[in-house]
Write an enzyme that holds these catalytic residues in place. Structure first.
Site, short mmCIF file in Angstrom:
data_model
loop_
_atom_site.label_atom_id
_atom_site.label_comp_id
_atom_site.label_asym_id
_atom_site.label_seq_id
_atom_site.Cartn_x
_atom_site.Cartn_y
_atom_site.Cartn_z
N ASP A 92 -12.71 -2.88 -0.99
CA ASP A 92 -12.18 -4.16 -1.76
C ASP A 92 -13.01 -4.73 -2.58
O ASP A 92 -12.59 -5.04 -3.69
CB ASP A 92 -12.01 -5.39 -0.39
CG ASP A 92 -11.06 -5.17 0.38
OD1 ASP A 92 -9.91 -4.65 -0.19
OD2 ASP A 92 -11.13 -5.56 1.84
N SER B 123 0.83 -1.46 0.02
CA SER B 123 -0.07 0.06 0.00
C SER B 123 0.89 1.19 -0.05
O SER B 123 0.46 2.34 -0.63
CB SER B 123 -0.98 -0.03 1.13
OG SER B 123 -2.03 -1.00 0.97
N LEU C 196 -8.04 -14.18 -6.39
CA LEU C 196 -7.84 -12.84 -5.60
C LEU C 196 -6.21 -12.96 -5.06
O LEU C 196 -5.90 -11.81 -4.76
CB LEU C 196 -8.84 -12.84 -4.42
CG LEU C 196 -10.27 -13.07 -4.67
CD1 LEU C 196 -10.97 -12.57 -3.32
CD2 LEU C 196 -10.50 -12.04 -5.64
N LYS D 117 -10.59 -6.13 10.17
CA LYS D 117 -11.44 -5.32 9.24
C LYS D 117 -12.86 -5.35 9.97
O LYS D 117 -13.67 -4.76 9.82
CB LYS D 117 -11.50 -6.21 8.17
CG LYS D 117 -10.18 -5.71 7.17
CD LYS D 117 -10.21 -6.61 5.73
CE LYS D 117 -8.96 -6.24 5.00
NZ LYS D 117 -9.26 -6.56 3.49
N GLY E 141 -14.19 -14.42 4.70
CA GLY E 141 -14.42 -12.86 4.52
C GLY E 141 -14.27 -12.28 3.30
O GLY E 141 -15.00 -11.43 2.82
N ALA E 142 -13.01 -12.67 2.60
CA ALA E 142 -12.92 -12.10 0.99
C ALA E 142 -14.16 -12.57 0.07
O ALA E 142 -14.83 -11.67 -0.55
CB ALA E 142 -11.62 -12.49 0.81
N ASN F 5 -12.18 -1.57 5.28
CA ASN F 5 -10.84 -1.45 4.98
C ASN F 5 -10.31 -0.18 4.90
O ASN F 5 -9.04 0.14 4.51
CB ASN F 5 -10.42 -2.33 3.69
CG ASN F 5 -10.83 -1.69 2.54
OD1 ASN F 5 -11.71 -1.00 2.50
ND2 ASN F 5 -9.93 -1.61 1.46
N TYR G 45 -2.20 -12.66 -5.44
CA TYR G 45 -1.44 -12.31 -6.39
C TYR G 45 0.13 -12.79 -6.04
O TYR G 45 0.92 -12.34 -6.71
CB TYR G 45 -1.70 -10.58 -6.50
CG TYR G 45 -1.36 -10.13 -5.25
CD1 TYR G 45 -0.13 -9.62 -4.73
CD2 TYR G 45 -2.36 -9.35 -4.66
CE1 TYR G 45 0.13 -9.10 -3.46
CE2 TYR G 45 -2.42 -8.85 -3.40
CZ TYR G 45 -1.27 -8.66 -2.70
OH TYR G 45 -1.11 -7.97 -1.46
P1 ATR Z 1 -10.19 -14.46 4.31
O1 ATR Z 1 -10.54 -13.48 5.10
O2 ATR Z 1 -8.93 -14.15 3.41
O3 ATR Z 1 -11.17 -14.85 3.22
P2 ATR Z 1 -10.73 -16.56 5.75
O4 ATR Z 1 -12.14 -15.90 6.15
O5 ATR Z 1 -10.16 -17.41 6.96
O6 ATR Z 1 -9.97 -16.01 4.95
O7 ATR Z 1 -11.43 -17.71 4.82
C1 ATR Z 1 -10.35 -18.57 4.21
C2 ATR Z 1 -11.31 -19.23 3.04
O8 ATR Z 1 -10.34 -20.51 2.39
C3 ATR Z 1 -12.35 -20.27 3.55
O9 ATR Z 1 -13.32 -20.58 2.48
C4 ATR Z 1 -11.81 -21.76 3.93
O10 ATR Z 1 -12.76 -22.72 3.60
P3 ATR Z 1 -13.52 -23.21 5.07
O11 ATR Z 1 -14.51 -22.30 5.13
O12 ATR Z 1 -13.80 -24.58 4.68
O13 ATR Z 1 -12.41 -23.00 6.28
C5 ATR Z 1 -10.89 -21.67 2.51
N1 ATR Z 1 -9.76 -22.53 2.86
C6 ATR Z 1 -8.65 -22.43 3.64
N2 ATR Z 1 -7.79 -23.50 3.66
C7 ATR Z 1 -8.26 -24.45 3.03
C8 ATR Z 1 -7.84 -25.70 2.36
N3 ATR Z 1 -6.93 -26.29 2.86
N4 ATR Z 1 -8.76 -26.42 1.58
C9 ATR Z 1 -9.89 -26.06 1.28
N5 ATR Z 1 -10.39 -24.70 1.57
C10 ATR Z 1 -9.49 -23.96 2.53
#
Ligand code: ATR
Length: 289
Positions: free
Chosen positions: A107, A22, A227, A71, A134-135, A92, A229
């Site tokens: 975002d 940023s 999402l 956030k 969240g994303a 954000n 990069y």
């Molecule tokens: P962010 O804020 O970046 O979205 P998050 O809220 O922790 O981070 O969400 C992570 C996402 O990646 C979730 O959809 C998670 O799936 P679950 O809801 O089942 O936890 C997914 N994710 C993370 N690690 C994973 C893995 N090894 N296999 C499949 N999905 C995964």
């Protein structure tokens, strides 16, 4: 730039903030647009976000970006909140207002502008969204608001996908979001989908991971947008391309969420030429690593 008695300050609060791009976005914009503004990262320890926001207000900091893990937590520290950010449940960007800060979520609009800049349409499209964190939740909301005809929401944990679907469908007319467990992707009808990768799977250092490895899935993907990069080309993007689709990473989303925050702080519009000049600089940063 030369800092003087009138230089205004913006910054980023989060934990950690060491690897943020940023400052490059905002300081480059300030330089190009001739604004007397500096942007700095502020690491904030867990449990101290309210103190940080109060301190920023006392110091007349013009605006702040907010990153992981604050956030949602920062919402309790705001004087006002933009309705879109309230609906998404994540902020954000903070903009100085009377008596404190107003919170925004750039975002989502950032992703939309990134897609527009690549010529990717959401309106009327069938979309597959991977993830329900969240994303991804913000992306689901974006797709519904921008008129996607259908969004298949795939997640490892079905309950989380169901929860996002219920929340988002409750705010738009019709059942746009259809939740499925990731393995159930075979139930998605044949077609040419826009797929948005919103999980953390594939993020460096786990560059050989993709949330779906099944080649048949990628036959359905016309355009893939990750999402992530870092790495520059994720495994998901490589699989999309291997099956004839076009693939994009999340750097333009990062760029435009920053551009929109900059526009809010400075009450200005950043033209595409300036936006792309910043993008070139971000890309150069990746090339040199
Ligand atoms: P962010 O804020 O970046 O979205 P998050 O809220 O922790 O981070 O969400 C992570 C996402 O990646 C979730 O959809 C998670 O799936 P679950 O809801 O089942 O936890 C997914 N994710 C993370 N690690 C994973 C893995 N090894 N296999 C499949 N999905 C995964």
């Amino acid at each position: 730039m030369e800092i003087n008695g009138r230089t205004r300050t913006c910054g980023l609060i989060g934990d950690p903030v060491e690897h943020t791009l940023s400052p490059m976005i905002h300081n480059t914009l300030a330089g190009r647009l001739g604004h007397d503004l500096v942007y700095v990262p502020f690491p904030v320890e867990r449990g101290r976000v309210a103190e940080a926001v109060a301190g920023a207000q006392a110091l007349h900091i013009l605006g702040l970006n907010v990153t992981v893990p604050y956030k949602s937590e920062v919402i309790a520290c705001l004087k006002e909140i933009d309705p879109l950010a309230r609906d998404i449940g994540a902020v954000n960007t903070l903009v100085q207002c009377d008596g404190g800060y107003k919170g925004y979520n750039t975002d989502m609009e950032g992703l939309y502008r990134a897609m527009q800049s690549e010529g990717i349409e959401i309106a009327g499209r069938d979309v597959i969204l991977l993830g329900a964190g969240g994303a991804a939740r913000a992306v689901a909301y974006l797709c519904a608001v921008k008129g996607a005809s259908k969004v298949w929401l795939l997640n490892r944990t079905l309950e989380k996908a169901q929860k996002v679907a219920d929340e988002v469908n409750g705010r738009v007319s019709g059942t746009v979001i259809r939740p499925l467990r990731t393995e159930e992707h075979v139930r998605i009808p044949e077609g040419k989908y826009l797929a948005i990768q919103g999980t953390s799977v594939g993020l460096a250092p786990n560059t050989e991971d993709a949330v779906i490895e099944d080649e048949a899935f990628y036959e359905k993907i016309h355009t893939g947008f990750d999402l992530i990069y870092n790495p520059w080309r994720t495994k998901f993007m490589r699989l999309v391309e291997a099956h004839g689709g076009r693939a994009y990473n999340g750097l333009k989303m990062l760029l435009y969420q920053g551009i929109i925050a900059y526009e809010l702080w400075n009450d200005t519009h950043v033209c595409e030429e300036d936006a792309l000049a910043v993008y070139d600089k971000l890309k150069e940063h990746f090339r040199q690593r």
